[in-house]
Design an enzyme around this catalytic site. Structure first.
Site, short mmCIF file in Angstrom:
data_model
loop_
_atom_site.label_atom_id
_atom_site.label_comp_id
_atom_site.label_asym_id
_atom_site.label_seq_id
_atom_site.Cartn_x
_atom_site.Cartn_y
_atom_site.Cartn_z
N TYR A 66 -11.34 1.43 10.31
CA TYR A 66 -12.55 1.91 9.59
C TYR A 66 -12.96 0.98 8.47
O TYR A 66 -13.92 1.26 7.77
CB TYR A 66 -12.34 3.33 9.06
CG TYR A 66 -11.03 3.59 8.34
CD1 TYR A 66 -10.80 3.08 7.06
CD2 TYR A 66 -10.02 4.33 8.93
CE1 TYR A 66 -9.61 3.32 6.40
CE2 TYR A 66 -8.82 4.59 8.28
CZ TYR A 66 -8.62 4.06 7.02
OH TYR A 66 -7.44 4.30 6.36
N LYS A 67 -12.25 -0.14 8.29
CA LYS A 67 -12.61 -1.07 7.22
C LYS A 67 -13.55 -2.13 7.80
O LYS A 67 -14.70 -1.84 8.09
CB LYS A 67 -11.33 -1.68 6.63
CG LYS A 67 -10.40 -0.62 6.02
CD LYS A 67 -9.10 -1.27 5.57
CE LYS A 67 -8.14 -0.24 5.00
NZ LYS A 67 -8.57 0.35 3.74
N PHE A 111 0.85 -1.19 0.00
CA PHE A 111 0.00 0.00 0.00
C PHE A 111 0.90 1.26 0.00
O PHE A 111 1.90 1.30 0.72
CB PHE A 111 -0.91 -0.01 1.24
CG PHE A 111 -1.94 1.07 1.20
CD1 PHE A 111 -3.07 0.95 0.41
CD2 PHE A 111 -1.76 2.24 1.92
CE1 PHE A 111 -4.01 1.96 0.34
CE2 PHE A 111 -2.70 3.26 1.86
CZ PHE A 111 -3.82 3.11 1.07
N ASP A 167 1.37 -4.85 8.68
CA ASP A 167 0.23 -3.96 8.45
C ASP A 167 -1.00 -4.86 8.31
O ASP A 167 -1.09 -5.66 7.38
CB ASP A 167 0.46 -3.13 7.18
CG ASP A 167 -0.66 -2.11 6.97
OD1 ASP A 167 -1.78 -2.33 7.47
OD2 ASP A 167 -0.40 -1.10 6.29
C1 LIG Z 1 -2.75 -1.58 3.92
C2 LIG Z 1 -3.06 -0.17 4.32
N1 LIG Z 1 -2.20 0.50 5.11
C3 LIG Z 1 -2.43 1.78 5.48
C4 LIG Z 1 -3.56 2.45 5.05
C5 LIG Z 1 -3.74 3.92 5.34
O1 LIG Z 1 -4.10 4.22 6.57
P1 LIG Z 1 -4.42 5.72 7.03
O2 LIG Z 1 -4.79 6.52 5.81
O3 LIG Z 1 -5.60 5.56 7.92
O4 LIG Z 1 -3.22 6.24 7.69
C6 LIG Z 1 -4.50 1.78 4.26
C7 LIG Z 1 -5.72 2.48 3.82
O5 LIG Z 1 -6.51 2.01 3.07
C8 LIG Z 1 -4.23 0.46 3.87
O6 LIG Z 1 -5.07 -0.20 3.07
#
Ligand SMILES: Cc1ncc(COP(=O)(O)O)c(C=O)c1O
Length: 417
Positions: free
Chosen positions: A227-228, A125, A202
């Site tokens: 939030y997912k 990501f 993660d």
């Molecule tokens: C794998 C992963 N890591 C991190 C994040 C981002 O997190 P945040 O924007 O809440 O910091 C996301 C968001 O979709 C994600 O899918």
């Protein structure tokens, strides 16, 4: 399996079918398949937040903090027990996933002085790659991006061959955000830690979708979104996990007053709380924490094993219908076909995926999402998605492609995809 009656039978036999009533859902439309981006609103959250705002904030104002101070740890403990396989006092909820990733990565790098390589997957990501890249640059380290299979995800062998005495930190997702591929947490953790590096997971696309056993895997560090699949609401704070044995060994870089031992003595210098407490930073988001607590309670009633069993059946149905209807129309499967290697969503690939995704939203009342360059992600979330919704969404998708509906749509990308 391609008959709607089959999906109707699955709904009738679904032990979790009653859980849908715990969520605010506009009936009968749209069909929502994007709960891996933002989960639905639990009804309990509406009530909890109204009471909090009206009675606690409205009534008690600053005295509310007497009860709110413990929320980051209390909600962390609920997550630890129900969804993360961690012990009490190993998880807190605070800040965003991006910020938590930064904080734990710094703590890990400081614990491995002299080693100069950070490893991550090339299709990780973006925020993870950006954070690690920035850190590597600032510290004169090298961020090495591993090429992994775009469908099957990261294999133990990919990681093992990249390890060496120079590697300080490895950061990977348990479930890949695009393909949904599920990494072997226990084997990768053992390989990384066996080579003397730190491992940071993660769990954003895994938590609430697949059973996680951080303690069982011997995991050191983890972060993830709420939030997912946990339905904590837009921008709800993230969690971080630090294995108990490491908590007083590691130091995180943001020395905020919520991490201070005797916070209201307002003293100097910084004297970190023992345990997980010094991983707190500043004033926590009380509204976000209360919403997460409500969301987690709803899911915990079902239990992660039952949620996973239904999720697997839902994604199996997506794949069966893809094979019957969409493969002949030029779609390829962008997720592992083996359910044991897959998280809670399925990616379908098509050269014109962006316009098909828009057509689904605008013409068919189905909400998936699009991930560049060519993937439509479908997340039939076990807590509230019906098998018949999956069937209807896939049926609309094939009809829309057969009818060439997307052709009239503007190929320009919108800001949020
Ligand atoms: C794998 C992963 N890591 C991190 C994040 C981002 O997190 P945040 O924007 O809440 O910091 C996301 C968001 O979709 C994600 O899918």
């Amino acid at each position: 399996m391609t008959e709607r009656a089959h999906a109707e039978r699955l709904d009738a036999a679904d032990p979790l079918r009653g859980l849908r009533a715990a969520f605010e859902i506009p009936e009968p439309e749209p069909i929502y398949l994007d709960g891996n981006s933002l989960g639905r609103l639990p009804k309990a959250t509406l009530e909890r937040l109204s009471a909090l705002v009206r009675d606690d904030w409205g009534g008690r104002v600053v005295r509310g903090w007497d009860a709110w101070m413990e929320l980051p740890v209390r909600v962390g403990d609920a997550l630890a027990a129900g969804f993360l396989g961690a012990r009490p006092g190993e998880v807190i909820v605070s800040d965003s996933t991006t910020v938590n990733l930064y904080r734990l990565a710094v703590a890990a790098l400081q614990a491995r002085p002299g080693r100069r390589v950070v490893l991550a997957a090339a299709d990780e990501f973006p925020t993870d790659r950006y954070v690690l890249g920035g850190l590597a640059e600032a510290r004169g380290l090298e961020l090495r991006l591993l090429e992994t299979d775009p469908v099957e995800g990261v294999a133990v062998g990919d990681v093992a061959t990249a390890l060496g005495p120079d590697v300080a930190l490895v950061c990977l997702s348990h479930v890949n955000y695009r393909s949904g591929a599920l990494a072997d947490m226990a084997a990768i953790t053992a390989a990384v830690q066996g080579a003397g590096a730190m491992m940071l997971w993660d769990l954003s696309h895994a938590v609430g979708a697949v059973p996680i056993d951080l303690n069982g895997a011997g995991a050191q560090l983890a972060v993830g979104c709420t939030y997912k699949y946990l339905n904590g609401g837009p921008g709800a704070p993230a969690f971080l996990y630090v294995r108990r044995e490491l908590q007083d060994v590691l130091r995180q870089p943001i020395q905020g007053w919520f991490g201070q031992r005797d916070q209201f003595a307002m003293g100097h210098p910084y004297d970190p709380q023992p345990g997980i407490g010094h991983f707190l930073t500043g004033t926590p988001s009380v509204l976000g924490l209360v919403a997460i607590e409500a969301g987690v309670e709803v899911l915990a009633r079902a239990g992660i094993e039952a949620l996973r069993a239904k999720s697997t059946a839902l994604t199996e149905l997506v794949i069966a219908l893809w094979r019957a209807w969409l493969e002949p129309l030029g779609f390829t499967l962008g997720s592992p076909a083996d359910p044991a290697r897959r998280g809670g969503h399925v990616a379908l690939r098509h050269p014109d995926a962006y316009r098909i995704d828009r057509a689904l939203v605008e013409r068919a009342n189905v909400v998936p999402d699009f991930r560049a360059p060519d993937r439509i992600r479908l997340a039939p979330v076990a807590a509230y998605t019906r098998f018949t919704e999956v069937w209807d969404a896939m049926d609309r998708l094939r009809r829309l492609v057969e009818a060439g509906e997307r052709v009239a749509l503007d190929p320009a990308r919108s800001r949020v995809t």
